[in-house]
Write a protein that holds these residues in place. Structure first.
Motif, short mmCIF file in Angstrom:
data_model
loop_
_atom_site.label_atom_id
_atom_site.label_comp_id
_atom_site.label_asym_id
_atom_site.label_seq_id
_atom_site.Cartn_x
_atom_site.Cartn_y
_atom_site.Cartn_z
N PRO A 260 0.31 11.40 7.11
CA PRO A 260 0.90 11.56 8.44
C PRO A 260 2.43 11.51 8.37
N LEU A 261 3.07 12.31 9.22
CA LEU A 261 4.54 12.40 9.21
C LEU A 261 5.12 11.89 10.53
N LEU A 262 6.39 11.55 10.48
CA LEU A 262 7.15 11.10 11.66
C LEU A 262 6.41 10.01 12.44
N PRO A 263 6.15 8.87 11.79
CA PRO A 263 5.47 7.78 12.50
C PRO A 263 6.28 7.33 13.71
N GLY A 264 5.58 7.07 14.79
CA GLY A 264 6.24 6.67 16.04
C GLY A 264 6.47 7.83 16.97
N TYR A 265 6.53 9.05 16.44
CA TYR A 265 6.66 10.25 17.26
C TYR A 265 5.27 10.77 17.63
N THR A 266 5.16 11.40 18.78
CA THR A 266 3.85 11.92 19.22
C THR A 266 3.97 13.38 19.65
N LEU A 267 2.85 14.08 19.51
CA LEU A 267 2.73 15.47 19.96
C LEU A 267 1.92 15.50 21.25
N ARG A 268 2.07 16.58 21.98
CA ARG A 268 1.29 16.73 23.21
C ARG A 268 -0.20 16.77 22.85
N SER A 269 -1.00 16.04 23.60
CA SER A 269 -2.45 16.09 23.40
C SER A 269 -3.01 17.34 24.11
N VAL A 270 -4.25 17.65 23.79
CA VAL A 270 -4.90 18.85 24.32
C VAL A 270 -6.13 18.43 25.13
N PRO A 271 -6.28 18.94 26.36
CA PRO A 271 -7.46 18.58 27.16
C PRO A 271 -8.75 19.04 26.49
N LEU A 272 -9.75 18.20 26.53
CA LEU A 272 -11.09 18.53 26.05
C LEU A 272 -12.02 18.53 27.25
N SER A 273 -12.66 19.66 27.49
CA SER A 273 -13.47 19.81 28.71
C SER A 273 -14.83 20.39 28.39
N MET A 274 -15.74 20.15 29.31
CA MET A 274 -17.08 20.74 29.24
C MET A 274 -17.27 21.65 30.45
N LEU A 275 -17.68 22.88 30.19
CA LEU A 275 -18.03 23.82 31.26
C LEU A 275 -19.54 23.92 31.32
N ILE A 276 -20.07 23.90 32.53
CA ILE A 276 -21.52 23.92 32.72
C ILE A 276 -21.86 25.01 33.72
N VAL A 277 -22.84 25.85 33.40
CA VAL A 277 -23.31 26.85 34.35
C VAL A 277 -24.03 26.11 35.48
N PRO A 278 -23.55 26.21 36.71
CA PRO A 278 -24.10 25.39 37.81
C PRO A 278 -25.62 25.48 37.94
#
Length: 308
Positions: A260-278
């Protein structure tokens, strides 16, 4: 003159043609000849007495009568399926097939194992897993549930937020021995970046410092790929630095094969979603898999579950 009987098989074929827009695609999906699909459609149209689809050389589309008939067929088929589920529920065993679409690398490295454990608990449920990073039409492709790593626009599907996937900067010890480790976000501009080619804006990296300051730095290199496993292999081979999902490289970091590089620095997280056919959400086997995935995915490395 008596009307021709309408079978559920004919209805199912018609619904899939309407949703796929292609007789040949439905024939491949059902593993039958295109002549069989054409015959089912012809017999159904003769039975109801009106044309249901308008055919061109490139596509078939619903007529006005076909559109109304399609909506009724969907409801009828759903009721038939739910009736079967309720009958099977009397012997406490859900059965049938659930079709799941998932981001490719995430599915291969993690979701497959969750499915295996789920099927061990529910041996009569089959799961058809489709791996793709492309946005698909769930109804057209016959998918019940989709797992997606990306911000999602408004959709006719039910959306269930699962959480966020955190990313880290990583490189191999070999690469760092040859090029050194970046000490600041700005130093990344002098390194080879390994990027996903199907992620918009990946040529710029947003890095947040411990004090909250956000740095926008160029992140370019000679290798790009449209599959996470290819990025994983490239960074492992010492081809450069990757801004990787934690779940993609957790095992390699734990074993010391990546750093791992640049400890203490963070990157933008990515949304994790579930799509469901109603229309599929109420089916017992689909609901069981939904609940199981929601419970298990939040335990994967680098996934912060959505607050409930």
């Amino acid at each position: 003159m008596d009307k021709l009987p309408v079978s559920l098989e004919h209805m199912r074929t018609f619904v899939r043609i309407a949703e796929r827009g292609s007789l040949s695609a439905v024939a491949r999906e059902l593993n039958v000849g295109q002549s069989t699909v054409s015959r089912h459609l012809q017999e159904l149209e003769e039975a109801v007495g009106v044309p249901l689809l308008s055919r061109t050389t490139r596509r078939v589309t619903l007529t006005d009568e076909g559109s109304r008939y399609h909506a009724n067929c969907v409801q009828i088929l759903r009721l038939v399926e739910q009736a079967g589920d309720e009958a099977r529920a009397t012997r406490s065993a859900a059965a049938g097939t659930v079709r799941l679409s998932c981001t490719a690398a995430f599915g291969i490295l993690h979701v497959t194992r969750l499915i295996f454990a789920f099927q061990d608990r529910h041996p009569e449920i089959a799961v058809d897993l489709s791996l793709t990073d492309e946005r698909i039409d769930l109804v057209r492709e016959g998918v019940d549930i989709a797992l997606r790593l990306a911000p999602l626009a408004d959709s006719a599907m039910k959306l269930r937020a699962l959480g966020h996937s955190h990313r880290i900067l990583v490189a191999s010890p070999d690469y760092l021995a040859r090029h050194g480790a970046p000490a600041t976000p700005e130093a990344l501009a002098g390194h080879e970046a390994i990027r996903m080619s199907n992620v918009a804006g990946s040529e710029m990296l947003s890095v947040q410092a411990p004090d909250g300051t956000r740095h926008q730095v160029p992140f370019v290199g000679r290798f790009r790929a449209n599959h996470g496993l290819a990025v994983r292999e490239a960074v492992l081979a010492g081809r450069g630095i990757a801004a990787s999902h934690h779940w993609l490289v957790d095992d390699l970091v734990s074993s010391g094969r990546l750093v791992p590089l640049l400890p203490g620095y963070t990157l933008r997280s990515v949304p994790l979603s579930m799509l469901i056919v109603p229309e599929r959400a109420g089916i017992v086997r689909v609901r069981l898999l939904i609940d199981d995935l929601v419970a298990q995915i939040g335990r994967l490395p680098g996934i912060t579950p959505h607050a409930t």
